[in-house]
Write an enzyme that holds these catalytic residues in place. Structure first.
Site, PDB file in Angstrom:
ATOM      1  CE  LYS A   1     -44.812  78.068 -24.234  1.00 42.06           C
ATOM      2  NZ  LYS A   1     -43.774  78.860 -23.638  1.00 42.06           N
TER       3      LYS A   1
ATOM      4  CE  LYS B   1     -42.124  79.391 -17.776  1.00 41.08           C
ATOM      5  NZ  LYS B   1     -41.054  78.622 -18.361  1.00 41.08           N
TER       6      LYS B   1
ATOM      7  CE  LYS C   1     -35.465  77.344 -23.785  1.00 40.43           C
ATOM      8  NZ  LYS C   1     -36.801  76.762 -24.006  1.00 40.43           N
TER       9      LYS C   1
HETATM   10  N1  AQP Z   1     -38.285  80.148 -14.953  1.00 38.00           N
HETATM   11  C1  AQP Z   1     -38.052  78.863 -14.757  1.00 38.00           C
HETATM   12  N2  AQP Z   1     -37.711  78.407 -13.526  1.00 38.00           N
HETATM   13  C2  AQP Z   1     -37.464  77.085 -13.320  1.00 38.00           C
HETATM   14  N3  AQP Z   1     -37.538  76.150 -14.307  1.00 38.00           N
HETATM   15  C3  AQP Z   1     -37.865  76.575 -15.543  1.00 38.00           C
HETATM   16  N4  AQP Z   1     -38.010  75.926 -16.729  1.00 38.00           N
HETATM   17  C4  AQP Z   1     -38.355  76.814 -17.676  1.00 38.00           C
HETATM   18  N5  AQP Z   1     -38.433  78.040 -17.160  1.00 38.00           N
HETATM   19  C5  AQP Z   1     -38.139  77.934 -15.833  1.00 38.00           C
HETATM   20  C6  AQP Z   1     -37.790  74.508 -16.913  1.00 38.00           C
HETATM   21  O1  AQP Z   1     -36.827  74.352 -17.948  1.00 38.00           O
HETATM   22  C7  AQP Z   1     -37.115  73.176 -18.683  1.00 38.00           C
HETATM   23  C8  AQP Z   1     -37.115  73.458 -20.155  1.00 38.00           C
HETATM   24  O2  AQP Z   1     -38.227  74.192 -20.546  1.00 38.00           O
HETATM   25  P1  AQP Z   1     -38.658  74.236 -22.078  1.00 38.00           P
HETATM   26  O3  AQP Z   1     -37.635  74.865 -22.889  1.00 38.00           O
HETATM   27  O4  AQP Z   1     -39.044  72.888 -22.513  1.00 38.00           O
HETATM   28  O5  AQP Z   1     -39.929  75.111 -22.091  1.00 38.00           O
HETATM   29  P2  AQP Z   1     -40.486  76.140 -21.099  1.00 38.00           P
HETATM   30  O6  AQP Z   1     -40.851  75.505 -19.805  1.00 38.00           O
HETATM   31  O7  AQP Z   1     -41.615  76.802 -21.804  1.00 38.00           O
HETATM   32  O8  AQP Z   1     -39.227  77.099 -20.899  1.00 38.00           O
HETATM   33  P3  AQP Z   1     -39.090  78.602 -21.311  1.00 38.00           P
HETATM   34  O9  AQP Z   1     -37.756  79.086 -20.920  1.00 38.00           O
HETATM   35  O10 AQP Z   1     -40.258  79.371 -20.801  1.00 38.00           O
HETATM   36  O11 AQP Z   1     -39.100  78.502 -22.877  1.00 38.00           O
HETATM   37  P4  AQP Z   1     -40.088  79.154 -23.948  1.00 38.00           P
HETATM   38  O12 AQP Z   1     -39.989  80.636 -23.750  1.00 38.00           O
HETATM   39  O13 AQP Z   1     -39.545  78.703 -25.266  1.00 38.00           O
HETATM   40  O14 AQP Z   1     -41.456  78.636 -23.701  1.00 38.00           O
HETATM   41  C9  AQP Z   1     -38.443  72.632 -18.159  1.00 38.00           C
HETATM   42  O15 AQP Z   1     -38.187  71.589 -17.258  1.00 38.00           O
HETATM   43  C10 AQP Z   1     -39.029  73.806 -17.444  1.00 38.00           C
HETATM   44  O16 AQP Z   1     -39.888  73.409 -16.389  1.00 38.00           O
END
Ligand code: AQP
Length: 325
Positions: free
Chosen positions: A110, A192, A195
Protein backbone atom coordinates in the site's frame (compact mmCIF):
# COMPACT_ATOMS: atom_id res chain seq x y z
CA UNK A 1 -16.61 -20.28 18.51
CA UNK A 2 -16.53 -16.49 18.60
CA UNK A 3 -15.81 -15.27 15.06
CA UNK A 4 -14.69 -11.77 14.03
CA UNK A 5 -14.12 -10.27 10.60
CA UNK A 6 -14.50 -6.95 8.80
CA UNK A 7 -14.31 -5.17 5.48
CA UNK A 8 -13.09 -1.65 4.72
CA UNK A 9 -15.80 0.68 3.36
CA UNK A 10 -13.54 1.79 0.53
CA UNK A 11 -15.89 1.26 -2.42
CA UNK A 12 -18.01 -1.34 -4.15
CA UNK A 13 -17.32 -4.85 -2.91
CA UNK A 14 -16.21 -7.39 -5.51
CA UNK A 15 -16.50 -11.13 -5.94
CA UNK A 16 -13.01 -11.53 -4.42
CA UNK A 17 -14.26 -10.02 -1.14
CA UNK A 18 -17.33 -12.23 -1.37
CA UNK A 19 -15.61 -15.53 -2.23
CA UNK A 20 -12.60 -14.92 0.03
CA UNK A 21 -14.40 -13.63 3.10
CA UNK A 22 -18.17 -13.13 3.09
CA UNK A 23 -19.22 -16.52 1.74
CA UNK A 24 -17.47 -18.04 4.76
CA UNK A 25 -19.17 -15.60 7.12
CA UNK A 26 -22.59 -16.67 5.89
CA UNK A 27 -21.80 -20.33 6.50
CA UNK A 28 -20.25 -19.64 9.91
CA UNK A 29 -23.07 -17.54 11.34
CA UNK A 30 -25.37 -20.57 11.69
CA UNK A 31 -23.25 -22.35 14.26
CA UNK A 32 -21.04 -19.66 15.80
CA UNK A 33 -21.26 -16.35 17.59
CA UNK A 34 -20.28 -13.93 14.83
CA UNK A 35 -19.22 -10.29 15.00
CA UNK A 36 -18.95 -8.56 11.60
CA UNK A 37 -17.62 -5.06 11.43
CA UNK A 38 -17.44 -2.27 8.87
CA UNK A 39 -13.89 -1.14 9.55
CA UNK A 40 -14.00 2.60 8.87
CA UNK A 41 -10.91 3.34 11.00
CA UNK A 42 -8.93 1.11 8.64
CA UNK A 43 -10.48 2.79 5.58
CA UNK A 44 -8.95 6.17 6.47
CA UNK A 45 -5.38 4.83 6.33
CA UNK A 46 -5.46 5.10 2.50
CA UNK A 47 -6.68 8.12 0.47
CA UNK A 48 -10.43 8.67 0.89
CA UNK A 49 -13.08 11.38 0.58
CA UNK A 50 -14.60 12.32 3.98
CA UNK A 51 -17.79 13.37 2.19
CA UNK A 52 -18.20 9.84 0.81
CA UNK A 53 -17.33 7.83 3.91
CA UNK A 54 -20.80 7.69 5.55
CA UNK A 55 -22.34 6.72 2.20
CA UNK A 56 -19.74 3.98 1.75
CA UNK A 57 -20.42 2.69 5.28
CA UNK A 58 -24.15 2.37 4.58
CA UNK A 59 -23.47 0.77 1.20
CA UNK A 60 -21.10 -1.77 2.73
CA UNK A 61 -23.70 -2.59 5.39
CA UNK A 62 -26.28 -3.08 2.63
CA UNK A 63 -23.86 -5.49 0.94
CA UNK A 64 -23.53 -7.50 4.17
CA UNK A 65 -27.32 -7.77 4.36
CA UNK A 66 -27.85 -8.41 0.64
CA UNK A 67 -25.22 -11.16 0.69
CA UNK A 68 -26.99 -12.95 3.52
CA UNK A 69 -25.52 -11.78 6.84
CA UNK A 70 -28.44 -12.08 9.20
CA UNK A 71 -28.58 -9.33 11.87
CA UNK A 72 -30.63 -11.60 14.14
CA UNK A 73 -27.78 -14.10 14.20
CA UNK A 74 -24.71 -11.88 13.80
CA UNK A 75 -23.59 -8.61 15.31
CA UNK A 76 -23.11 -5.99 12.54
CA UNK A 77 -21.68 -2.58 13.45
CA UNK A 78 -19.30 0.22 12.51
CA UNK A 79 -15.85 0.04 14.10
CA UNK A 80 -15.54 3.74 15.09
CA UNK A 81 -18.83 3.61 17.03
CA UNK A 82 -17.20 1.30 19.57
CA UNK A 83 -14.38 3.44 20.99
CA UNK A 84 -12.68 0.50 22.68
CA UNK A 85 -11.17 -0.58 19.32
CA UNK A 86 -8.95 2.52 19.29
CA UNK A 87 -8.15 2.29 23.00
CA UNK A 88 -7.10 -1.36 22.83
CA UNK A 89 -5.06 -0.67 19.69
CA UNK A 90 -3.02 1.92 21.62
CA UNK A 91 -2.40 -0.45 24.51
CA UNK A 92 -1.46 -3.37 22.25
CA UNK A 93 0.87 -1.05 20.32
CA UNK A 94 3.04 -0.85 23.43
CA UNK A 95 3.77 -4.59 23.27
CA UNK A 96 4.07 -4.93 19.47
CA UNK A 97 7.68 -5.15 18.23
CA UNK A 98 8.50 -2.66 15.46
CA UNK A 99 10.32 -5.47 13.62
CA UNK A 100 7.09 -7.48 13.30
CA UNK A 101 5.25 -4.48 11.82
CA UNK A 102 8.06 -3.78 9.37
CA UNK A 103 7.62 -7.26 7.85
CA UNK A 104 3.97 -6.74 6.87
CA UNK A 105 3.52 -7.06 3.11
CA UNK A 106 0.28 -5.06 2.99
CA UNK A 107 2.12 -2.00 4.37
CA UNK A 108 4.83 -2.44 1.74
CA UNK A 109 2.27 -2.84 -1.08
CA UNK A 110 0.00 0.00 0.00
CA UNK A 111 2.85 2.42 0.61
CA UNK A 112 4.07 1.74 -2.92
CA UNK A 113 0.53 2.19 -4.26
CA UNK A 114 -0.06 5.47 -2.35
CA UNK A 115 3.38 7.09 -2.26
CA UNK A 116 2.02 10.44 -1.00
CA UNK A 117 -0.04 8.90 1.78
CA UNK A 118 2.37 6.76 3.79
CA UNK A 119 1.12 7.49 7.30
CA UNK A 120 1.72 6.01 10.76
CA UNK A 121 -1.86 4.67 10.77
CA UNK A 122 -1.09 2.55 7.72
CA UNK A 123 2.01 1.20 9.48
CA UNK A 124 0.12 0.35 12.69
CA UNK A 125 -2.96 -0.97 10.83
CA UNK A 126 -2.19 -4.58 11.93
CA UNK A 127 -2.20 -3.50 15.62
CA UNK A 128 -5.70 -2.04 15.19
CA UNK A 129 -6.71 -5.24 13.43
CA UNK A 130 -5.34 -7.27 16.37
CA UNK A 131 -7.40 -5.04 18.69
CA UNK A 132 -10.52 -5.62 16.55
CA UNK A 133 -10.06 -9.38 16.89
CA UNK A 134 -8.95 -9.58 20.52
CA UNK A 135 -11.53 -7.12 21.85
CA UNK A 136 -14.15 -9.82 21.25
CA UNK A 137 -11.81 -12.63 22.40
CA UNK A 138 -12.34 -14.10 18.94
CA UNK A 139 -11.08 -17.58 18.16
CA UNK A 140 -11.62 -17.59 14.38
CA UNK A 141 -11.06 -14.93 11.73
CA UNK A 142 -12.46 -15.75 8.25
CA UNK A 143 -10.49 -13.74 5.67
CA UNK A 144 -8.86 -13.97 2.25
CA UNK A 145 -5.20 -14.98 2.08
CA UNK A 146 -3.95 -11.38 1.89
CA UNK A 147 -5.02 -10.87 5.52
CA UNK A 148 -3.47 -14.07 6.88
CA UNK A 149 -0.23 -12.37 7.88
CA UNK A 150 -2.18 -9.82 9.94
CA UNK A 151 -4.13 -12.53 11.78
CA UNK A 152 -0.85 -14.29 12.56
CA UNK A 153 0.45 -11.04 14.05
CA UNK A 154 -2.73 -10.82 16.15
CA UNK A 155 -1.84 -14.30 17.48
CA UNK A 156 1.67 -13.13 18.33
CA UNK A 157 0.29 -10.07 20.12
CA UNK A 158 -2.23 -12.20 22.05
CA UNK A 159 0.58 -14.53 23.14
CA UNK A 160 2.76 -11.60 24.23
CA UNK A 161 -0.07 -10.06 26.25
CA UNK A 162 -0.88 -13.39 27.90
CA UNK A 163 2.78 -13.96 28.85
CA UNK A 164 3.54 -10.43 30.01
CA UNK A 165 0.35 -9.78 31.99
CA UNK A 166 -2.14 -12.59 32.43
CA UNK A 167 -3.71 -15.11 30.08
CA UNK A 168 -6.95 -13.54 28.95
CA UNK A 169 -6.89 -13.78 25.15
CA UNK A 170 -7.48 -16.87 23.00
CA UNK A 171 -4.94 -17.14 20.17
CA UNK A 172 -7.06 -16.49 17.07
CA UNK A 173 -6.86 -18.77 14.01
CA UNK A 174 -7.16 -17.70 10.38
CA UNK A 175 -10.10 -19.35 8.61
CA UNK A 176 -9.37 -19.53 4.88
CA UNK A 177 -11.72 -20.88 2.22
CA UNK A 178 -10.44 -24.10 0.56
CA UNK A 179 -10.49 -22.31 -2.80
CA UNK A 180 -11.05 -18.65 -3.59
CA UNK A 181 -8.74 -17.30 -0.87
CA UNK A 182 -7.14 -15.12 -3.53
CA UNK A 183 -9.23 -14.18 -6.56
CA UNK A 184 -7.07 -12.44 -9.12
CA UNK A 185 -7.57 -9.26 -11.14
CA UNK A 186 -9.35 -9.69 -14.49
CA UNK A 187 -6.92 -7.37 -16.24
CA UNK A 188 -3.73 -8.58 -14.54
CA UNK A 189 -4.19 -12.15 -13.25
CA UNK A 190 -0.85 -12.01 -11.42
CA UNK A 191 -2.33 -9.41 -9.04
CA UNK A 192 -5.09 -9.74 -6.46
CA UNK A 193 -8.53 -8.38 -7.35
CA UNK A 194 -8.86 -5.13 -5.35
CA UNK A 195 -11.68 -2.62 -4.94
CA UNK A 196 -9.33 0.34 -5.20
CA UNK A 197 -7.96 -0.94 -8.52
CA UNK A 198 -9.26 -0.14 -12.03
CA UNK A 199 -13.02 -1.02 -12.15
CA UNK A 200 -12.36 -3.16 -15.26
CA UNK A 201 -10.19 -5.44 -13.12
CA UNK A 202 -12.93 -6.56 -10.76
CA UNK A 203 -16.54 -7.70 -10.86
CA UNK A 204 -18.49 -5.68 -8.36
CA UNK A 205 -21.33 -7.52 -6.60
CA UNK A 206 -23.77 -5.01 -8.05
CA UNK A 207 -22.49 -4.67 -11.60
CA UNK A 208 -25.23 -4.77 -14.21
CA UNK A 209 -25.43 -7.82 -16.53
CA UNK A 210 -23.99 -5.65 -19.34
CA UNK A 211 -21.03 -4.58 -17.20
CA UNK A 212 -20.36 -8.18 -16.12
CA UNK A 213 -20.42 -9.46 -19.71
CA UNK A 214 -18.14 -6.66 -20.90
CA UNK A 215 -15.60 -7.21 -18.12
CA UNK A 216 -15.47 -10.99 -18.49
CA UNK A 217 -15.30 -10.92 -22.30
CA UNK A 218 -12.32 -8.55 -22.11
CA UNK A 219 -10.59 -10.33 -19.20
CA UNK A 220 -6.93 -11.08 -19.87
CA UNK A 221 -6.44 -14.68 -20.96
CA UNK A 222 -3.31 -16.54 -21.91
CA UNK A 223 -1.66 -17.69 -25.11
CA UNK A 224 -2.89 -21.05 -26.40
CA UNK A 225 -6.46 -22.23 -26.82
CA UNK A 226 -7.08 -24.84 -24.15
CA UNK A 227 -9.34 -24.19 -21.24
CA UNK A 228 -7.19 -25.88 -18.63
CA UNK A 229 -6.20 -25.04 -15.08
CA UNK A 230 -2.51 -24.19 -14.78
CA UNK A 231 -1.77 -21.42 -12.36
CA UNK A 232 1.78 -20.69 -13.62
CA UNK A 233 1.27 -21.08 -17.38
CA UNK A 234 -2.36 -19.96 -17.59
CA UNK A 235 -3.10 -17.63 -14.65
CA UNK A 236 -5.93 -15.82 -16.49
CA UNK A 237 -7.92 -18.92 -17.49
CA UNK A 238 -7.17 -20.57 -14.13
CA UNK A 239 -8.64 -17.57 -12.29
CA UNK A 240 -11.79 -17.65 -14.45
CA UNK A 241 -12.10 -21.43 -13.91
CA UNK A 242 -11.84 -20.90 -10.14
CA UNK A 243 -14.64 -18.31 -10.22
CA UNK A 244 -16.77 -20.61 -12.42
CA UNK A 245 -16.22 -23.54 -10.07
CA UNK A 246 -17.00 -21.58 -6.89
CA UNK A 247 -20.19 -20.05 -8.27
CA UNK A 248 -21.54 -23.33 -9.65
CA UNK A 249 -20.27 -25.65 -6.91
CA UNK A 250 -18.75 -27.87 -9.60
CA UNK A 251 -15.18 -29.12 -9.76
CA UNK A 252 -12.70 -27.44 -12.10
CA UNK A 253 -12.12 -30.85 -13.79
CA UNK A 254 -15.82 -31.13 -14.63
CA UNK A 255 -15.92 -27.65 -16.09
CA UNK A 256 -12.76 -28.28 -18.13
CA UNK A 257 -14.46 -31.35 -19.66
CA UNK A 258 -17.49 -29.26 -20.70
CA UNK A 259 -15.23 -26.86 -22.56
CA UNK A 260 -12.75 -29.36 -24.04
CA UNK A 261 -13.32 -28.42 -27.67
CA UNK A 262 -14.67 -24.94 -27.08
CA UNK A 263 -13.08 -21.51 -27.54
CA UNK A 264 -12.10 -18.96 -24.89
CA UNK A 265 -14.97 -16.81 -26.11
CA UNK A 266 -17.53 -19.60 -25.59
CA UNK A 267 -16.15 -20.26 -22.11
CA UNK A 268 -16.25 -16.58 -21.20
CA UNK A 269 -19.83 -16.20 -22.45
CA UNK A 270 -20.89 -19.12 -20.28
CA UNK A 271 -19.02 -17.71 -17.27
CA UNK A 272 -20.68 -14.31 -17.76
CA UNK A 273 -24.06 -16.04 -17.62
CA UNK A 274 -23.10 -17.92 -14.45
CA UNK A 275 -21.95 -14.71 -12.74
CA UNK A 276 -25.02 -12.72 -13.84
CA UNK A 277 -27.39 -15.40 -12.51
CA UNK A 278 -25.48 -15.81 -9.26
CA UNK A 279 -25.46 -12.10 -8.54
CA UNK A 280 -29.05 -11.42 -9.57
CA UNK A 281 -30.51 -11.86 -6.03
CA UNK A 282 -27.78 -9.55 -4.65
CA UNK A 283 -28.78 -6.80 -7.07
CA UNK A 284 -32.45 -7.27 -6.22
CA UNK A 285 -31.91 -7.12 -2.43
CA UNK A 286 -29.55 -4.17 -2.70
CA UNK A 287 -32.16 -2.20 -4.68
CA UNK A 288 -34.67 -2.85 -1.91
CA UNK A 289 -32.20 -1.74 0.76
CA UNK A 290 -31.27 1.47 -1.08
CA UNK A 291 -34.56 2.99 0.02
CA UNK A 292 -34.31 1.69 3.59
CA UNK A 293 -31.56 3.79 5.19
CA UNK A 294 -33.45 4.00 8.49
CA UNK A 295 -33.65 0.21 8.72
CA UNK A 296 -29.94 -0.17 7.92
CA UNK A 297 -28.94 2.51 10.49
CA UNK A 298 -31.10 0.80 13.10
CA UNK A 299 -29.27 -2.51 12.52
CA UNK A 300 -25.93 -0.73 12.98
CA UNK A 301 -27.06 0.94 16.19
CA UNK A 302 -28.35 -2.29 17.69
CA UNK A 303 -25.19 -4.07 16.56
CA UNK A 304 -22.98 -1.40 18.19
CA UNK A 305 -24.90 -1.76 21.47
CA UNK A 306 -24.33 -5.53 21.46
CA UNK A 307 -20.66 -5.11 20.52
CA UNK A 308 -20.12 -2.52 23.30
CA UNK A 309 -21.20 -4.95 26.00
CA UNK A 310 -18.41 -7.37 25.05
CA UNK A 311 -15.89 -4.60 24.29
CA UNK A 312 -16.37 -2.80 27.62
CA UNK A 313 -15.99 -6.04 29.58
CA UNK A 314 -12.74 -6.92 27.79
CA UNK A 315 -11.33 -3.41 28.21
CA UNK A 316 -12.05 -3.39 31.94
CA UNK A 317 -10.09 -6.61 32.25
CA UNK A 318 -7.23 -5.33 30.05
CA UNK A 319 -6.91 -2.08 32.02
CA UNK A 320 -6.75 -4.03 35.27
CA UNK A 321 -4.16 -6.53 34.02
CA UNK A 322 -1.98 -3.72 32.60
CA UNK A 323 -2.10 -1.78 35.86
CA UNK A 324 -4.19 1.06 34.46
CA UNK A 325 -7.07 0.51 36.87
N1 AQP B 1 -8.99 -10.78 -4.36
C1 AQP B 1 -9.41 -11.32 -3.23
N2 AQP B 1 -9.64 -12.65 -3.15
C2 AQP B 1 -10.08 -13.21 -1.98
N3 AQP B 1 -10.32 -12.48 -0.85
C3 AQP B 1 -10.11 -11.15 -0.91
N4 AQP B 1 -10.25 -10.16 0.00
C4 AQP B 1 -9.90 -8.99 -0.56
N5 AQP B 1 -9.54 -9.17 -1.83
C5 AQP B 1 -9.65 -10.51 -2.09
C6 AQP B 1 -10.74 -10.36 1.35
O1 AQP B 1 -11.86 -9.50 1.54
C7 AQP B 1 -11.89 -9.05 2.88
C8 AQP B 1 -12.06 -7.57 2.95
O2 AQP B 1 -10.91 -6.89 2.56
P1 AQP B 1 -10.71 -5.36 2.95
O3 AQP B 1 -11.71 -4.53 2.33
O4 AQP B 1 -10.63 -5.24 4.41
O5 AQP B 1 -9.32 -5.00 2.38
P2 AQP B 1 -8.45 -5.65 1.29
O6 AQP B 1 -8.02 -7.01 1.68
O7 AQP B 1 -7.34 -4.69 1.05
O8 AQP B 1 -9.48 -5.73 0.08
P3 AQP B 1 -9.41 -4.97 -1.29
O9 AQP B 1 -10.57 -5.36 -2.11
O10 AQP B 1 -8.07 -5.15 -1.90
O11 AQP B 1 -9.65 -3.48 -0.84
P4 AQP B 1 -8.73 -2.19 -1.02
O12 AQP B 1 -8.54 -2.02 -2.49
O13 AQP B 1 -9.54 -1.09 -0.40
O14 AQP B 1 -7.46 -2.42 -0.30
C9 AQP B 1 -10.62 -9.56 3.55
O15 AQP B 1 -10.91 -10.71 4.29
C10 AQP B 1 -9.74 -9.90 2.39
O16 AQP B 1 -8.81 -10.92 2.71
Amino acid sequence: MRIFSGIRPTGGLHIGNYLGAMKQWIALQDTNECVFCIVDLHAITTPYDPKELQKNILETTAVYLAAGINPDKSVIFVQSTVKEHAELAWLLGTITPMGELSRMTQFKDKSKQHKDYVNAGLFTYPVLMAADILLYKSQGVPVGIDQQQHVELARTIAKKFNQKFEKIFPEPETILPKTGAKIMSLTDPKRKMSKSDDPKSCISLFDTPEQITKKIMSATTDSGKDITYNITKKPGISNLLTIYSLLTDRSVQDIQKDFEKKTYSEFKKSLAEVVINYLEPFRRKQKELQTRDVYVKDILEKGANRAKIIAETTMKEVREKMGLA
